[in-house]
Write a protein that holds these residues in place. Structure first.
Motif, PDB file in Angstrom:
ATOM      1  N   GLY A 240     -10.346  26.673   0.396  1.00 11.57           N
ATOM      2  CA  GLY A 240      -9.792  25.626   1.246  1.00 11.57           C
ATOM      3  C   GLY A 240     -10.769  24.483   1.444  1.00 11.57           C
ATOM      4  O   GLY A 240     -11.481  24.072   0.526  1.00 11.57           O
ATOM      5  N   TYR A 241     -10.820  23.958   2.661  1.00 13.03           N
ATOM      6  CA  TYR A 241     -11.661  22.793   2.938  1.00 13.03           C
ATOM      7  C   TYR A 241     -13.118  23.153   3.204  1.00 13.03           C
ATOM      8  O   TYR A 241     -13.980  22.273   3.166  1.00 13.03           O
ATOM      9  N   LEU A 242     -13.406  24.429   3.475  1.00 12.67           N
ATOM     10  CA  LEU A 242     -14.742  24.765   3.967  1.00 12.67           C
ATOM     11  C   LEU A 242     -15.880  24.385   3.023  1.00 12.67           C
ATOM     12  O   LEU A 242     -16.873  23.801   3.466  1.00 12.67           O
ATOM     13  N   PRO A 243     -15.805  24.705   1.710  1.00 13.57           N
ATOM     14  CA  PRO A 243     -16.967  24.420   0.857  1.00 13.57           C
ATOM     15  C   PRO A 243     -17.385  22.955   0.836  1.00 13.57           C
ATOM     16  O   PRO A 243     -18.535  22.649   0.529  1.00 13.57           O
ATOM     17  N   THR A 244     -16.480  22.043   1.164  1.00 11.16           N
ATOM     18  CA  THR A 244     -16.832  20.618   1.151  1.00 11.16           C
ATOM     19  C   THR A 244     -17.110  20.079   2.549  1.00 11.16           C
ATOM     20  O   THR A 244     -17.322  18.871   2.706  1.00 11.16           O
ATOM     21  N   SER A 245     -17.102  20.945   3.568  1.00 12.32           N
ATOM     22  CA  SER A 245     -17.339  20.463   4.933  1.00 12.32           C
ATOM     23  C   SER A 245     -18.452  21.240   5.616  1.00 12.32           C
ATOM     24  O   SER A 245     -18.504  21.318   6.844  1.00 12.32           O
ATOM     25  N   LEU A 246     -19.344  21.819   4.825  1.00  6.72           N
ATOM     26  CA  LEU A 246     -20.381  22.666   5.392  1.00  6.72           C
ATOM     27  C   LEU A 246     -21.418  21.874   6.185  1.00  6.72           C
ATOM     28  O   LEU A 246     -22.052  22.425   7.093  1.00  6.72           O
ATOM     29  N   GLY A 247     -21.587  20.609   5.871  1.00  5.08           N
ATOM     30  CA  GLY A 247     -22.539  19.802   6.626  1.00  5.08           C
ATOM     31  C   GLY A 247     -22.177  19.737   8.097  1.00  5.08           C
ATOM     32  O   GLY A 247     -23.058  19.816   8.975  1.00  5.08           O
ATOM     33  N   ARG A 248     -20.901  19.611   8.404  1.00  5.40           N
ATOM     34  CA  ARG A 248     -20.467  19.565   9.799  1.00  5.40           C
ATOM     35  C   ARG A 248     -20.696  20.910  10.484  1.00  5.40           C
ATOM     36  O   ARG A 248     -21.129  20.968  11.640  1.00  5.40           O
ATOM     37  N   ALA A 249     -20.409  21.997   9.752  1.00  4.25           N
ATOM     38  CA  ALA A 249     -20.650  23.327  10.316  1.00  4.25           C
ATOM     39  C   ALA A 249     -22.135  23.540  10.591  1.00  4.25           C
ATOM     40  O   ALA A 249     -22.515  24.085  11.643  1.00  4.25           O
ATOM     41  N   ASP A 250     -22.991  23.120   9.660  1.00  7.27           N
ATOM     42  CA  ASP A 250     -24.430  23.246   9.863  1.00  7.27           C
ATOM     43  C   ASP A 250     -24.892  22.436  11.075  1.00  7.27           C
ATOM     44  O   ASP A 250     -25.746  22.882  11.860  1.00  7.27           O
ATOM     45  N   HIS A 251     -24.342  21.239  11.230  1.00  8.45           N
ATOM     46  CA  HIS A 251     -24.729  20.396  12.358  1.00  8.45           C
ATOM     47  C   HIS A 251     -24.357  21.063  13.681  1.00  8.45           C
ATOM     48  O   HIS A 251     -25.158  21.058  14.630  1.00  8.45           O
ATOM     49  N   ALA A 252     -23.153  21.636  13.737  1.00  8.39           N
ATOM     50  CA  ALA A 252     -22.746  22.338  14.958  1.00  8.39           C
ATOM     51  C   ALA A 252     -23.672  23.511  15.243  1.00  8.39           C
ATOM     52  O   ALA A 252     -24.080  23.735  16.394  1.00  8.39           O
ATOM     53  N   TRP A 253     -24.027  24.267  14.208  1.00 12.19           N
ATOM     54  CA  TRP A 253     -24.905  25.437  14.373  1.00 12.19           C
ATOM     55  C   TRP A 253     -26.268  25.019  14.924  1.00 12.19           C
ATOM     56  O   TRP A 253     -26.856  25.714  15.750  1.00 12.19           O
ATOM     57  N   ARG A 254     -26.753  23.865  14.483  1.00 10.71           N
ATOM     58  CA  ARG A 254     -28.071  23.403  14.918  1.00 10.71           C
ATOM     59  C   ARG A 254     -28.063  22.848  16.346  1.00 10.71           C
ATOM     60  O   ARG A 254     -29.055  22.963  17.071  1.00 10.71           O
ATOM     61  N   HIS A 255     -26.931  22.231  16.741  1.00  9.42           N
ATOM     62  CA  HIS A 255     -26.944  21.439  17.967  1.00  9.42           C
ATOM     63  C   HIS A 255     -26.119  22.025  19.113  1.00  9.42           C
ATOM     64  O   HIS A 255     -26.216  21.508  20.238  1.00  9.42           O
ATOM     65  N   ARG A 256     -25.346  23.055  18.853  1.00  7.85           N
ATOM     66  CA  ARG A 256     -24.551  23.660  19.927  1.00  7.85           C
ATOM     67  C   ARG A 256     -24.925  25.129  20.037  1.00  7.85           C
ATOM     68  O   ARG A 256     -24.731  25.897  19.080  1.00  7.85           O
ATOM     69  N   PRO A 257     -25.418  25.567  21.186  1.00  4.29           N
ATOM     70  CA  PRO A 257     -25.855  26.965  21.291  1.00  4.29           C
ATOM     71  C   PRO A 257     -24.735  27.961  21.078  1.00  4.29           C
ATOM     72  O   PRO A 257     -24.949  29.029  20.495  1.00  4.29           O
ATOM     73  N   GLU A 258     -23.531  27.637  21.510  1.00  2.00           N
ATOM     74  CA  GLU A 258     -22.426  28.585  21.353  1.00  2.00           C
ATOM     75  C   GLU A 258     -21.922  28.667  19.912  1.00  2.00           C
ATOM     76  O   GLU A 258     -21.147  29.567  19.564  1.00  2.00           O
TER      77      GLU A 258
END
Length: 337
Positions: A234-252
């Motif tokens: 699906g869309y995930l392999p091309t949107s990993l940058g956003r997921a990484d950003h959330a992981w770095r900047h949001r504790p939850e």
């Protein structure tokens, strides 16, 4: 040179329809399916199914199509329209057994070229484990699962649900392949026109499901899972940058141990992404050893020429051979004969 292996191909089993057709829950299921697809798309799908029924049910017709496409082996899974995730535990077990018997019989017509997958009803985790064991005990390579399962109270079983831990543990122990193929986008009537239920809904469901597997820590707890994802993830392999950003900047958001972008190379993906550019993006995200040939045979959102498209998109013969069949062989998706 490895045999070409199409890991994403479907069958339709009349015996499944016989088990559900007169169940009191079935009309509500059919109504929801029409709501999600929209009446126009539901009508087109019904006509296309009638035209392609032989390709879904006749092993000889399947082999002829494979030969014409240059495919040596197909991994056959039941059409997701036959998941029937609404089934109670007794019916779910009957459906699993009937699916396994039907897929095994279908593949037995050409055992040197066909191998199969069963099903595991996520709504009932204990039944899902039993179904996985039943599938492997009947010569299948693993099971097909959806992106979620509805609950009677209106809730949802997500792939991150701890109740599914016994299924993941048993699949890991047995070395079974889990083929993630959604059916039914929970955006419902928002996608009821222009065939958005499939063109948009399926990638959305993949993205949500894989995100649950990653952020929910499933792949941390079960690192040896053999997860094969349809439709290129699906869309995930091309949107990993956003997921990484959330992981770095949001504790939850830090539910997984490592950056989300490090997890696609721990799964496998089929190549059904339609364009060379999308295929190369998937290879970059997951790795050249984690992409396998897939066609979605014989549906109209699939492709009739997966081998030719792969050759056109991937000129490197070693990489093309790996995606075309070598990676499937490493994953154990070959007939035993």
């Amino acid at each position: 040179m490895p045999r070409t292996v199409d890991v994403h191909a479907h069958a339709w089993l009349p015996q499944i329809q016989s088990l559900v057709r007169y169940r009191p829950e079935y009309p509500a299921y059919a109504e929801l399916e029409e709501l999600r697809a929209g009446r126009a798309s539901a009508g087109v799908s019904a006509r296309r199914f009638a035209e392609n029924r032989g390709l879904l049910t006749d092993p000889d017709a399947r082999i002829a199509a494979m030969t014409a496409a240059g495919v040596d082996v197909q991994v056959v899974s039941v059409s997701p329209t036959q998941y029937h995730s609404w089934a109670d535990p007794v019916l779910a077990w009957e459906l699993a057994q009937a699916t396994h018997d039907g897929i095994r019989e279908h593949c037995a017509a050409h055992p040197e070229r066909l191998c199969g997958l069963g099903v595991a009803p996520l709504r009932h985790p204990e039944t899902a484990v039993a179904a996985l064991e039943h599938a492997l005990g009947n010569g299948l390579r693993g099971v097909e699962i959806s992106s979620h399962a509805p609950l009677p109270d209106g809730g949802t079983v997500e792939l991150s649900d701890p109740a599914l831990n016994p299924l993941w543990a048993r699949a890991e122990e047995l070395g079974a392949v889990l083929f993630l193929h959604p059916w039914g986008c929970t955006l419902d009537a928002r996608l009821d026109r222009w065939y958005l239920a499939n063109s948009v809904g399926q990638p959305v469901e993949h993205t949500v499901a894989i995100t649950h597997l990653i952020f929910g820590g499933v792949l941390d707890r079960f690192p040896r899972l053999r997860l094969l994802i349809a439709h290129g993830g699906g869309y995930l392999p091309t949107s990993l940058g956003r997921a990484d950003h959330a992981w770095r900047h949001r504790p939850e958001a830090a539910g997984c141990r490592e950056l989300p972008s490090t997890y696609p190379p721990r799964m496998w993906f089929d190549s059904l992404v339609y364009t060379p550019e999308s295929l190369h993006a998937l290879i970059r995200a997951a790795g050249p050893d984690r992409v396998l040939l897939g066609s979605d045979y014989p549906f109209d959102m699939g492709i009739e020429d997966p081998v030719r498209r792969l050759a056109d998109a991937v000129p490197d013969p070693g990489l093309a051979a790996a995606i075309g069949g070598g990676n499937a062989a490493e994953l154990g998706l070959l007939p035993h004969f």
